[in-house]
Design an enzyme around this catalytic site. Structure first.
Site, mmCIF file in Angstrom:
data_model
loop_
_atom_site.group_PDB
_atom_site.id
_atom_site.type_symbol
_atom_site.label_atom_id
_atom_site.label_comp_id
_atom_site.label_asym_id
_atom_site.label_seq_id
_atom_site.Cartn_x
_atom_site.Cartn_y
_atom_site.Cartn_z
ATOM 1 N N CYS A 1 -47.665 27.464 -77.455
ATOM 2 C CA CYS A 1 -47.701 26.375 -78.565
ATOM 3 C C CYS A 1 -48.914 25.988 -79.575
ATOM 4 C CB CYS A 1 -47.200 24.936 -77.794
ATOM 5 S SG CYS A 1 -45.839 25.076 -76.921
ATOM 6 N N HIS B 1 -50.719 16.433 -79.971
ATOM 7 C CA HIS B 1 -49.817 17.440 -79.619
ATOM 8 C C HIS B 1 -48.522 16.688 -79.198
ATOM 9 C CE1 HIS B 1 -48.265 21.143 -78.464
ATOM 10 N NE2 HIS B 1 -48.207 20.932 -76.896
ATOM 11 N N HIS C 1 -40.106 19.449 -80.734
ATOM 12 C CA HIS C 1 -41.269 20.378 -80.521
ATOM 13 C C HIS C 1 -41.095 21.789 -80.925
ATOM 14 C CE1 HIS C 1 -44.619 22.707 -78.715
ATOM 15 N NE2 HIS C 1 -44.629 21.933 -77.614
#
Length: 402
Positions: free
Chosen positions: A165, A294, A328
């Site tokens: 990620c 995040h 996400h």
């Protein structure tokens, strides 16, 4: 404090996500607090909600590049067509030359959905994949960079980054290294990732999928919502950009290797990445006006990030996660959120977390849950990934005469 990072300007940007197609739609979604997460389709099992880009299904690639046809490259093509991005790259190619523009892109799954479809197309008892399946042009991680390089007519350095990620954020760092080393004068960077069964089943097996839209930082948060997105940026040297252009001022990365899928509980790697980003930009923590977290919506990740942010910045810097809007988006998230951070600087907006009625009472950082209007000069954007990969970017406004 001496800076170790050569600032780069975002000469052109484009964003496509569940929030909308293009920068105007992205801005409107942030300002109106209308997220793009929707109930999942049957094919998305075991997910309950997803962040889908419906337009990606109907995008056609140029006929001469048809071998690259897969959902991931279609989403990249959709982003190329927004906000004059392809025209901006063409102008840079005229200025610098095709061989002086790099292509550095992040992805975690690339076109794996095409491989999944190829397996489903096999006849009963057949062990080999269909002969028309082109792994190198679709599923292979380098497919994305090869496609955009060919589509834009570029011939400079090209690579794909796949660090979970943090992939999209790391592309900005690698571009700075290549430009500072004199290997190129500009770079197309960013990240593209699309929904596929492997990702959804994987997060399902880890019991990390939310029952409803993800709610990062909420006291009752229950997991992530997986999304898809493309975030692209054309980076050039700061002196080559107009005053007022948003810059990447610094970047920091670390690899803590604590656990394959769980962050270090105290966020040691996150702290290292944030401090390195500040140091590379020559900034103190108090000079950051907003932190784009995040913020995945899982219990462990959000708690870790709160500890790490408080450790570096104290409790006074506004912070929030925008994954409540987009889900996400995995390897695209770092690039997409860097672009969102740039929009926040331009618009003087701190977007409060969506769907959060009560922030986790154990959190000490200043988690924002409603939009705030305030001048922003410097923003830090965090990306953390599986395997202990951490990356932080510092963005800020180019000043007149700088």
């Amino acid at each position: 404090m001496q800076s170790a990072f050569s600032p780069l300007a975002l000469a052109a940007v484009s964003a496509v996500s569940a929030m909308g197609t293009g920068l105007a739609a992205t801005r409107q979604s942030l300002q109106d607090r209308t997220g793009g997460l929707r109930p999942a389709d049957a094919e998305d099992h075991p997910a309950h909600w997803v962040g889908r880009v419906p337009e990606a299904t109907s995008v056609n690639l140029p006929p001469e590049l048809a071998r690259y046809d897969c959902r991931n490259n279609r989403l990249a093509e959709l982003a190329l067509r927004q906000d004059g991005f392809a025209d901006g790259v063409a102008a840079a190619k005229t200025r610098y030359g095709a061989e002086r523009i790099a292509v550095i892109l992040g992805t975690s799954t690339s076109g794996i959905a095409e491989t999944e479809a190829a397996y489903r197309r096999r006849a009963e008892g057949q062990t080999t994949l269909p002969v028309d399946f082109d792994f190198a042009a679709t599923h292979d991680l380098f497919s994305l960079s090869r496609y955009l390089r060919a589509r834009l007519g570029l011939s400079g350095p090209a690579l794909t980054i796949s660090t979970a990620c943090t992939s999209g954020a790391r592309s900005f760092m690698e571009a700075e290294v290549l430009i500072r080393a004199g290997l190129c004068d500009a770079a197309v960077v960013g990240g593209v990732d699309t929904l596929c069964r492997m990702t959804l089943q994987g997060f399902g097996s880890l019991a990390l999928l939310s029952q409803g839209p993800t709610r990062p930082c909420a006291a009752d948060r229950d997991g992530i919502t997986v999304g898809e997105a493309a975030g692209l940026a054309l980076l050039v040297r700061a002196e080559d950009a107009a005053p007022g252009t948003v810059l990447v001022l610094g970047a920091g990365a670390s690899s803590d290797g604590h656990h394959m899928s769980s962050p270090h509980p105290e966020g040691l790697g996150a702290v290292t990445a944030m401090r390195a980003a500040l140091d590379s930009a020559g900034l103190r923590p108090e000079e950051i006006g907003y932190i784009n977290l995040h913020g995945t919506g899982t219990r462990a990740n959000d708690a870790m990030e709160d500890r790490a942010v408080t450790h570096v910045f104290g409790a006074g810097t506004p912070c929030s996660s925008t994954k409540g809007w987009t889900g996400h988006t995995l390897g695209a998230s770092g690039a997409l959120e860097a672009i969102i951070a740039a929009l926040c600087i331009q618009d003087g907006l701190v977007p409060g977390c969506l769907g959060v009625e009560q922030v986790d009472p154990d959190f000490r950082s200043d988690v924002v849950t409603e939009n705030r209007r305030m001048p922003l000069q410097r923003v830090l954007s965090n990306s953390f990934g599986f395997g202990g990969s951490n990356c932080s970017l510092v963005l800020g406004r180019q000043e007149a005469g700088a």
